[in-house]
Design an enzyme around this catalytic site. Structure first.
Site, mmCIF file in Angstrom:
data_model
loop_
_atom_site.group_PDB
_atom_site.id
_atom_site.type_symbol
_atom_site.label_atom_id
_atom_site.label_comp_id
_atom_site.label_asym_id
_atom_site.label_seq_id
_atom_site.Cartn_x
_atom_site.Cartn_y
_atom_site.Cartn_z
ATOM 1 N N LYS A 36 0.970 -1.064 0.456
ATOM 2 C CA LYS A 36 -0.236 0.228 -0.074
ATOM 3 C C LYS A 36 0.760 1.026 0.045
ATOM 4 O O LYS A 36 0.060 2.381 0.411
ATOM 5 C CB LYS A 36 -0.891 0.349 1.127
ATOM 6 C CG LYS A 36 -2.039 -1.064 1.390
ATOM 7 C CD LYS A 36 -2.177 -1.678 -0.440
ATOM 8 C CE LYS A 36 -3.544 -0.924 -0.943
ATOM 9 N NZ LYS A 36 -3.551 -1.766 -1.694
ATOM 10 N N THR A 48 2.116 0.246 -7.041
ATOM 11 C CA THR A 48 1.558 0.063 -8.853
ATOM 12 C C THR A 48 1.400 1.226 -9.392
ATOM 13 O O THR A 48 1.745 0.684 -10.622
ATOM 14 C CB THR A 48 -0.174 -0.378 -8.537
ATOM 15 O OG1 THR A 48 -0.238 -1.539 -7.298
ATOM 16 C CG2 THR A 48 -0.765 -0.656 -9.622
ATOM 17 N N THR A 83 8.762 -6.869 -5.392
ATOM 18 C CA THR A 83 8.329 -7.847 -3.926
ATOM 19 C C THR A 83 7.822 -6.770 -2.607
ATOM 20 O O THR A 83 8.473 -5.748 -2.950
ATOM 21 C CB THR A 83 9.508 -8.389 -3.762
ATOM 22 O OG1 THR A 83 9.184 -9.528 -2.718
ATOM 23 C CG2 THR A 83 10.463 -7.764 -3.517
ATOM 24 N N HIS A 84 7.355 -7.571 -1.919
ATOM 25 C CA HIS A 84 7.047 -6.758 -0.708
ATOM 26 C C HIS A 84 7.347 -7.099 -0.145
ATOM 27 O O HIS A 84 7.165 -7.224 1.057
ATOM 28 C CB HIS A 84 5.642 -7.125 -0.287
ATOM 29 C CG HIS A 84 4.570 -6.124 -1.126
ATOM 30 N ND1 HIS A 84 5.088 -4.922 -2.248
ATOM 31 C CD2 HIS A 84 3.218 -6.945 -1.884
ATOM 32 C CE1 HIS A 84 3.984 -4.063 -2.594
ATOM 33 N NE2 HIS A 84 2.860 -5.161 -2.176
ATOM 34 N N SER A 130 -4.756 2.723 4.401
ATOM 35 C CA SER A 130 -4.752 1.944 3.088
ATOM 36 C C SER A 130 -5.168 0.385 2.953
ATOM 37 O O SER A 130 -6.393 0.006 2.116
ATOM 38 C CB SER A 130 -3.687 2.767 2.001
ATOM 39 O OG SER A 130 -4.530 1.389 1.043
ATOM 40 N N MET A 188 -7.925 0.994 -6.755
ATOM 41 C CA MET A 188 -7.627 2.297 -6.583
ATOM 42 C C MET A 188 -8.248 3.612 -5.868
ATOM 43 O O MET A 188 -9.529 3.438 -6.501
ATOM 44 C CB MET A 188 -7.537 3.301 -8.058
ATOM 45 C CG MET A 188 -6.301 1.931 -9.098
ATOM 46 S SD MET A 188 -4.630 2.810 -8.932
ATOM 47 C CE MET A 188 -4.085 1.196 -9.592
ATOM 48 N N ARG A 189 -8.155 3.692 -5.014
ATOM 49 C CA ARG A 189 -9.078 3.741 -3.479
ATOM 50 C C ARG A 189 -9.378 5.623 -3.715
ATOM 51 O O ARG A 189 -9.890 6.560 -4.405
ATOM 52 C CB ARG A 189 -8.777 3.534 -2.192
ATOM 53 C CG ARG A 189 -9.802 3.180 -1.233
ATOM 54 C CD ARG A 189 -9.299 2.886 0.176
ATOM 55 N NE ARG A 189 -8.257 3.716 0.768
ATOM 56 C CZ ARG A 189 -8.403 5.378 1.565
ATOM 57 N NH1 ARG A 189 -9.702 4.719 2.187
ATOM 58 N NH2 ARG A 189 -7.282 5.370 1.852
HETATM 59 P P1 A3P Z 1 -5.050 4.548 -1.102
HETATM 60 O O1 A3P Z 1 -6.050 3.210 -0.501
HETATM 61 O O2 A3P Z 1 -4.808 4.879 -0.278
HETATM 62 O O3 A3P Z 1 -5.996 4.847 -2.164
HETATM 63 P P2 A3P Z 1 0.199 -0.832 -3.750
HETATM 64 O O4 A3P Z 1 0.122 -0.338 -5.066
HETATM 65 O O5 A3P Z 1 1.457 -0.379 -3.130
HETATM 66 O O6 A3P Z 1 -1.006 -1.244 -3.243
HETATM 67 O O7 A3P Z 1 -0.939 0.501 -3.179
HETATM 68 C C1 A3P Z 1 -2.093 1.469 -3.535
HETATM 69 C C2 A3P Z 1 -2.019 3.120 -2.615
HETATM 70 O O8 A3P Z 1 -1.738 3.257 -3.599
HETATM 71 C C3 A3P Z 1 -3.644 3.236 -2.833
HETATM 72 O O9 A3P Z 1 -4.024 3.741 -1.979
HETATM 73 C C4 A3P Z 1 -4.047 3.845 -4.455
HETATM 74 O O10 A3P Z 1 -4.913 3.951 -4.314
HETATM 75 C C5 A3P Z 1 -2.629 4.279 -4.441
HETATM 76 N N1 A3P Z 1 -2.629 4.843 -5.883
HETATM 77 C C6 A3P Z 1 -2.510 3.742 -7.209
HETATM 78 N N2 A3P Z 1 -2.079 4.251 -8.084
HETATM 79 C C7 A3P Z 1 -1.668 5.950 -7.367
HETATM 80 C C8 A3P Z 1 -1.358 6.125 -8.334
HETATM 81 N N3 A3P Z 1 -1.280 7.307 -9.522
HETATM 82 N N4 A3P Z 1 -1.334 7.867 -8.006
HETATM 83 C C9 A3P Z 1 -1.400 8.161 -6.552
HETATM 84 N N5 A3P Z 1 -1.649 6.283 -5.335
HETATM 85 C C10 A3P Z 1 -1.804 6.157 -6.578
#
Ligand code: A3P
Length: 295
Positions: free
Chosen positions: A48, A52, A107-108, A138, A256-257
């Site tokens: 989080k 991505t 990786t995480h 998140s 994409m929250r």
């Molecule tokens: P939120 O849940 O706070 O919206 P990961 O990819 O490590 O799982 O992280 C997911 C988090 O990154 C989510 O946060 C997601 O909305 C946010 N995220 C993904 N793409 C993004 C972008 N282009 N710009 C900003 N935040 C992004």
């Protein structure tokens, strides 16, 4: 690939003291033989933290800003997630076999569980860190929608588990600190989600320099546009909408929250915030790793 069953929620299992999803723990066994290639680039994050987002940025850089080429497959097939395993979706190891070099890998895992070959070959590592409070919020929402996780229960209970490192991948504190220290000995570009939000151009330029692929301004600009939260939320190749609903249910909370900094303020109570801050001070004491909290 395993077939999807009805109820994939399962308790975490411990691997060398690190709590992990059972499927991922199984995949680790198979990752023991993983061989890194010298031109691999590893994207490492605590969950989080913008994984991505930075994955899409990197694929766009590698494809010279060609939007069509980045539509060739969902992000988890373009950037294999090493320890990934879940019913109904190709595992990270299966995906790896389909990927030609130069490879982008994700990786995480905490350092203690990362396949040795990556460190032995000193592959380039891009680490993205995000402030703990936004990660916790998140992650709570992700636990709810990504049904391979145990049930997160109530927010106050989940926050407690986050603070004590009892969530999948263990302690956020240990994760961000150990990769921070690693940059003194290995080629690690350590980025912050908050900086990427504030000045994406500057941060993307850091990435292009680090991977030795400088790009002209017009292409950089296109990458910034294409990897904006709004674009990635609408894009089926980045928004995880192609994952079966039994694994990720976007009606509970979209992958994409919100994509913002400081959203934790909408979830933490004043008391939770004070307790979290005091605990944070203790856990991060003595480190020169500082997060931007100015939002
Ligand atoms: P939120 O849940 O706070 O919206 P990961 O990819 O490590 O799982 O992280 C997911 C988090 O990154 C989510 O946060 C997601 O909305 C946010 N995220 C993904 N793409 C993004 C972008 N282009 N710009 C900003 N935040 C992004």
């Amino acid at each position: 690939m395993e077939l999807i069953q009805d109820s994939p929620r399962m308790p975490l299992v411990s691997v060398k003291g690190v709590p992990l999803l059972k499927y991922f723990a199984e995949a680790l066994e198979q990752l023991k033989d993983f061989q890194a290639w010298p031109d691999d680039v590893l994207i490492s994050t605590y969950p989080k933290s913008g994984t991505t987002w930075v994955s899409e940025i990197l694929d766009m850089i590698y494809q010279g800003g060609d939007v069509e080429k980045c539509q060739r497959a969902p992000i988890f097939l373009r950037v294999p997630f090493l320890e990934f395993k879940a019913p109904g979706i190709p595992s990270g190891i299966e995906t790896l076999k389909e990927i030609p070099p130069p490879r982008l890998l994700k990786t995480h895992l905490p350092l203690s569980l990362v396949p040795h070959s990556l460190l032995d070959h000193k592959v380039k590592i891009i680490y993205v860190a995000r402030n703990a409070k936004d990660v916790a919020v998140s992650y709570f929402n992700f636990y709810k929608m990504a049904k391979v996780h145990p049930d997160p229960g109530a927010w106050e209970d989940f926050l407690e588990e986050f603070m004590t490192g009892q969530v999948s991948y263990g302690s956020w504190y240990q994760h961000v600190l150990e990769w921070w220290e690693l940059r003194k000995r290995y080629p690690v570009l350590y980025l912050f989600y908050e900086d990427m939000k504030k000045d994406p151009k500057r941060e993307i330029q850091k990435i292009t320099e680090f991977v030795g692929r400088p790009l002209p301004d017009d292409i950089l600009h296109r990458i910034i546009q294409q990897t904006s939260f709004k674009k990635m939320k609408e894009n089926p190749m980045t928004n995880y909408s192609t994952v079966p609903v039994e694994i990720m249910d976007h009606s509970i909370s979209p992958f994409m929250r919100k994509g913002t900094t400081g959203d934790w303020k909408n979830t933490f109570t004043v008391a939770q915030n004070e307790r979290f801050d005091a605990d944070y001070e203790e856990k991060m004491a003595g480190s020169d790793l500082h997060f931007c909290t100015d939002f």
